[in-house]
Motif scaffolding. Structure first.
Motif, PDB file in Angstrom:
ATOM      1  N   VAL A 158       0.844  -1.200   0.000  1.00  0.00           N
ATOM      2  CA  VAL A 158       0.000   0.000   0.000  1.00  0.00           C
ATOM      3  C   VAL A 158       0.877   1.246   0.000  1.00  0.00           C
ATOM      4  O   VAL A 158       0.632   2.197  -0.754  1.00  0.00           O
ATOM      5  CB  VAL A 158      -0.968  -0.007   1.208  1.00  0.00           C
ATOM      6  CG1 VAL A 158      -1.615   1.356   1.410  1.00  0.00           C
ATOM      7  CG2 VAL A 158      -2.009  -1.104   1.034  1.00  0.00           C
ATOM      8  N   HIS A 159       1.901   1.255   0.813  1.00  0.00           N
ATOM      9  CA  HIS A 159       2.818   2.398   0.914  1.00  0.00           C
ATOM     10  C   HIS A 159       3.465   2.704  -0.442  1.00  0.00           C
ATOM     11  O   HIS A 159       3.456   3.847  -0.905  1.00  0.00           O
ATOM     12  CB  HIS A 159       3.890   2.087   1.969  1.00  0.00           C
ATOM     13  CG  HIS A 159       4.836   3.208   2.220  1.00  0.00           C
ATOM     14  ND1 HIS A 159       4.715   4.038   3.296  1.00  0.00           N
ATOM     15  CD2 HIS A 159       5.923   3.637   1.531  1.00  0.00           C
ATOM     16  CE1 HIS A 159       5.688   4.933   3.269  1.00  0.00           C
ATOM     17  NE2 HIS A 159       6.440   4.702   2.199  1.00  0.00           N
ATOM     18  N   GLU A 160       4.007   1.672  -1.076  1.00  0.00           N
ATOM     19  CA  GLU A 160       4.692   1.894  -2.351  1.00  0.00           C
ATOM     20  C   GLU A 160       3.724   2.248  -3.465  1.00  0.00           C
ATOM     21  O   GLU A 160       4.034   3.082  -4.319  1.00  0.00           O
ATOM     22  CB  GLU A 160       5.545   0.680  -2.721  1.00  0.00           C
ATOM     23  CG  GLU A 160       6.696   0.428  -1.767  1.00  0.00           C
ATOM     24  CD  GLU A 160       7.598   1.631  -1.529  1.00  0.00           C
ATOM     25  OE1 GLU A 160       7.805   2.439  -2.459  1.00  0.00           O
ATOM     26  OE2 GLU A 160       8.093   1.772  -0.405  1.00  0.00           O
ATOM     27  N   LEU A 161       2.547   1.657  -3.472  1.00  0.00           N
ATOM     28  CA  LEU A 161       1.551   2.030  -4.486  1.00  0.00           C
ATOM     29  C   LEU A 161       1.065   3.464  -4.291  1.00  0.00           C
ATOM     30  O   LEU A 161       0.806   4.168  -5.268  1.00  0.00           O
ATOM     31  CB  LEU A 161       0.371   1.057  -4.455  1.00  0.00           C
ATOM     32  CG  LEU A 161       0.633  -0.321  -5.058  1.00  0.00           C
ATOM     33  CD1 LEU A 161      -0.542  -1.253  -4.782  1.00  0.00           C
ATOM     34  CD2 LEU A 161       0.927  -0.233  -6.545  1.00  0.00           C
ATOM     35  N   ALA A 162       0.955   3.893  -3.048  1.00  0.00           N
ATOM     36  CA  ALA A 162       0.533   5.274  -2.784  1.00  0.00           C
ATOM     37  C   ALA A 162       1.531   6.270  -3.379  1.00  0.00           C
ATOM     38  O   ALA A 162       1.149   7.371  -3.789  1.00  0.00           O
ATOM     39  CB  ALA A 162       0.367   5.508  -1.283  1.00  0.00           C
ATOM     40  N   HIS A 163       2.791   5.864  -3.482  1.00  0.00           N
ATOM     41  CA  HIS A 163       3.794   6.738  -4.101  1.00  0.00           C
ATOM     42  C   HIS A 163       3.573   6.916  -5.596  1.00  0.00           C
ATOM     43  O   HIS A 163       4.115   7.845  -6.197  1.00  0.00           O
ATOM     44  CB  HIS A 163       5.210   6.208  -3.853  1.00  0.00           C
ATOM     45  CG  HIS A 163       5.757   6.570  -2.513  1.00  0.00           C
ATOM     46  ND1 HIS A 163       5.822   7.868  -2.043  1.00  0.00           N
ATOM     47  CD2 HIS A 163       6.279   5.793  -1.521  1.00  0.00           C
ATOM     48  CE1 HIS A 163       6.347   7.875  -0.842  1.00  0.00           C
ATOM     49  NE2 HIS A 163       6.629   6.627  -0.502  1.00  0.00           N
ATOM     50  N   LEU A 164       2.793   6.054  -6.224  1.00  0.00           N
ATOM     51  CA  LEU A 164       2.455   6.279  -7.628  1.00  0.00           C
ATOM     52  C   LEU A 164       1.657   7.569  -7.779  1.00  0.00           C
ATOM     53  O   LEU A 164       1.784   8.271  -8.773  1.00  0.00           O
ATOM     54  CB  LEU A 164       1.630   5.112  -8.189  1.00  0.00           C
ATOM     55  CG  LEU A 164       2.327   3.755  -8.281  1.00  0.00           C
ATOM     56  CD1 LEU A 164       1.339   2.689  -8.723  1.00  0.00           C
ATOM     57  CD2 LEU A 164       3.519   3.816  -9.223  1.00  0.00           C
ATOM     58  N   LYS A 165       0.850   7.869  -6.775  1.00  0.00           N
ATOM     59  CA  LYS A 165      -0.008   9.054  -6.802  1.00  0.00           C
ATOM     60  C   LYS A 165       0.626  10.250  -6.090  1.00  0.00           C
ATOM     61  O   LYS A 165       0.557  11.376  -6.576  1.00  0.00           O
ATOM     62  CB  LYS A 165      -1.354   8.721  -6.149  1.00  0.00           C
ATOM     63  CG  LYS A 165      -2.354   9.826  -6.224  1.00  0.00           C
ATOM     64  CD  LYS A 165      -3.711   9.379  -5.733  1.00  0.00           C
ATOM     65  CE  LYS A 165      -4.714  10.507  -5.902  1.00  0.00           C
ATOM     66  NZ  LYS A 165      -6.049  10.107  -5.522  1.00  0.00           N
ATOM     67  N   ILE A 166       1.237  10.010  -4.938  1.00  0.00           N
ATOM     68  CA  ILE A 166       1.809  11.096  -4.119  1.00  0.00           C
ATOM     69  C   ILE A 166       3.260  10.727  -3.808  1.00  0.00           C
ATOM     70  O   ILE A 166       3.512   9.737  -3.129  1.00  0.00           O
ATOM     71  CB  ILE A 166       1.013  11.296  -2.812  1.00  0.00           C
ATOM     72  CG1 ILE A 166      -0.454  11.590  -3.122  1.00  0.00           C
ATOM     73  CG2 ILE A 166       1.637  12.413  -1.980  1.00  0.00           C
ATOM     74  CD1 ILE A 166      -1.359  11.567  -1.908  1.00  0.00           C
ATOM     75  N   LYS A 167       4.186  11.525  -4.269  1.00  0.00           N
ATOM     76  CA  LYS A 167       5.613  11.188  -4.130  1.00  0.00           C
ATOM     77  C   LYS A 167       6.150  11.433  -2.716  1.00  0.00           C
ATOM     78  O   LYS A 167       6.985  10.688  -2.241  1.00  0.00           O
ATOM     79  CB  LYS A 167       6.464  11.999  -5.126  1.00  0.00           C
ATOM     80  CG  LYS A 167       6.044  11.848  -6.572  1.00  0.00           C
ATOM     81  CD  LYS A 167       6.173  10.449  -7.068  1.00  0.00           C
ATOM     82  CE  LYS A 167       5.853  10.359  -8.542  1.00  0.00           C
ATOM     83  NZ  LYS A 167       4.951   9.309  -8.893  1.00  0.00           N
ATOM     84  N   GLU A 168       5.698  12.478  -2.058  1.00  0.00           N
ATOM     85  CA  GLU A 168       6.243  12.851  -0.748  1.00  0.00           C
ATOM     86  C   GLU A 168       5.509  12.126   0.376  1.00  0.00           C
ATOM     87  O   GLU A 168       4.370  11.724   0.231  1.00  0.00           O
ATOM     88  CB  GLU A 168       6.111  14.368  -0.499  1.00  0.00           C
ATOM     89  CG  GLU A 168       6.836  15.236  -1.487  1.00  0.00           C
ATOM     90  CD  GLU A 168       6.026  15.474  -2.757  1.00  0.00           C
ATOM     91  OE1 GLU A 168       4.781  15.484  -2.674  1.00  0.00           O
ATOM     92  OE2 GLU A 168       6.638  15.622  -3.818  1.00  0.00           O
ATOM     93  N   HIS A 169       6.199  12.029   1.520  1.00  0.00           N
ATOM     94  CA  HIS A 169       5.569  11.516   2.741  1.00  0.00           C
ATOM     95  C   HIS A 169       4.934  12.705   3.456  1.00  0.00           C
ATOM     96  O   HIS A 169       5.558  13.337   4.305  1.00  0.00           O
ATOM     97  CB  HIS A 169       6.601  10.856   3.665  1.00  0.00           C
ATOM     98  CG  HIS A 169       7.132   9.579   3.131  1.00  0.00           C
ATOM     99  ND1 HIS A 169       8.458   9.401   2.822  1.00  0.00           N
ATOM    100  CD2 HIS A 169       6.528   8.410   2.841  1.00  0.00           C
ATOM    101  CE1 HIS A 169       8.640   8.180   2.378  1.00  0.00           C
ATOM    102  NE2 HIS A 169       7.480   7.553   2.382  1.00  0.00           N
ATOM    103  N   ASN A 170       3.712  13.018   3.100  1.00  0.00           N
ATOM    104  CA  ASN A 170       3.018  14.134   3.737  1.00  0.00           C
ATOM    105  C   ASN A 170       1.661  13.649   4.246  1.00  0.00           C
ATOM    106  O   ASN A 170       1.341  12.462   4.161  1.00  0.00           O
ATOM    107  CB  ASN A 170       2.880  15.313   2.765  1.00  0.00           C
ATOM    108  CG  ASN A 170       2.171  14.933   1.477  1.00  0.00           C
ATOM    109  OD1 ASN A 170       1.376  13.991   1.434  1.00  0.00           O
ATOM    110  ND2 ASN A 170       2.454  15.658   0.411  1.00  0.00           N
TER     111      ASN A 170
END
Length: 171
Positions: free
Chosen positions: A123-135
């Protein structure tokens, strides 16, 4: 690096001291592994790159349909100290077309982790497809896709602490 007595708690060093003391107490009593196994008894069978790709694609197709993913693999070079997973975004021009490849690599520590922990990193890595930063938006997205994401991420930090002290992952 934060230590309570002889215990290195680097994975939870930013959490409140009271919580760190509770974890130290579990370590001293050799109960951290039991605590985690009771909470996360379900293991997974995603033990090779092909199964990992299939597993990740199920989540991608359900929650991140519009994003393309080229490759997914376990990576033994990823270490718990630096990164547990990473995204590689490659963009290149081929003729008059712009080609983009998205690859996800996941640390091999997840091969022998409970199902919920593997799900959390996916889930964490897939979320980076949409949002690059940890915000905040990024973590809200993770929480939307995986209920209790924040708790599972914390418990995974306890799992890493257990491995560091016991050298015996869940088997």
């Amino acid at each position: 690096m934060l230590q309570f007595g002889m215990y290195n708690l680097k994975y939870i060093q930013h959490y409140p001291k009271e919580l760190q003391q509770q974890v130290t107490h579990l370590i001293q009593q050799n109960r951290l592994k039991d605590y985690l196994l009771q909470k996360y008894p379900q293991m997974h069978d995603v033990n090779n790159d092909k199964r990992l790709y299939e597993f990740v694609m199920e989540y991608k197709n359900e929650h991140f349909k519009k994003y393309q993913l080229s490759k997914v693999a376990y990576d033994s070079k990823l270490q718990c100290n630096n990164s547990l997973g990473n995204n590689i975004f490659v963009t290149r021009i081929q003729g008059n077309k712009l080609k983009t490849k998205n690859n996800i690599n996941i640390a091999t520590v997840f091969k022998k982790a409970p199902f919920s922990f593997l799900e959390m990193i996916v889930v964490h890595e897939l979320a980076h497809l949409k949002i690059k930063e940890h915000n905040k938006a990024f973590y809200n997205l993770c929480q939307h896709v995986q209920e209790n994401y924040a708790q599972i991420e914390f418990d995974f930090r306890l799992f890493l602490t257990h491995i560091e002290h016991d050298k015996n992952p869940f088997t």
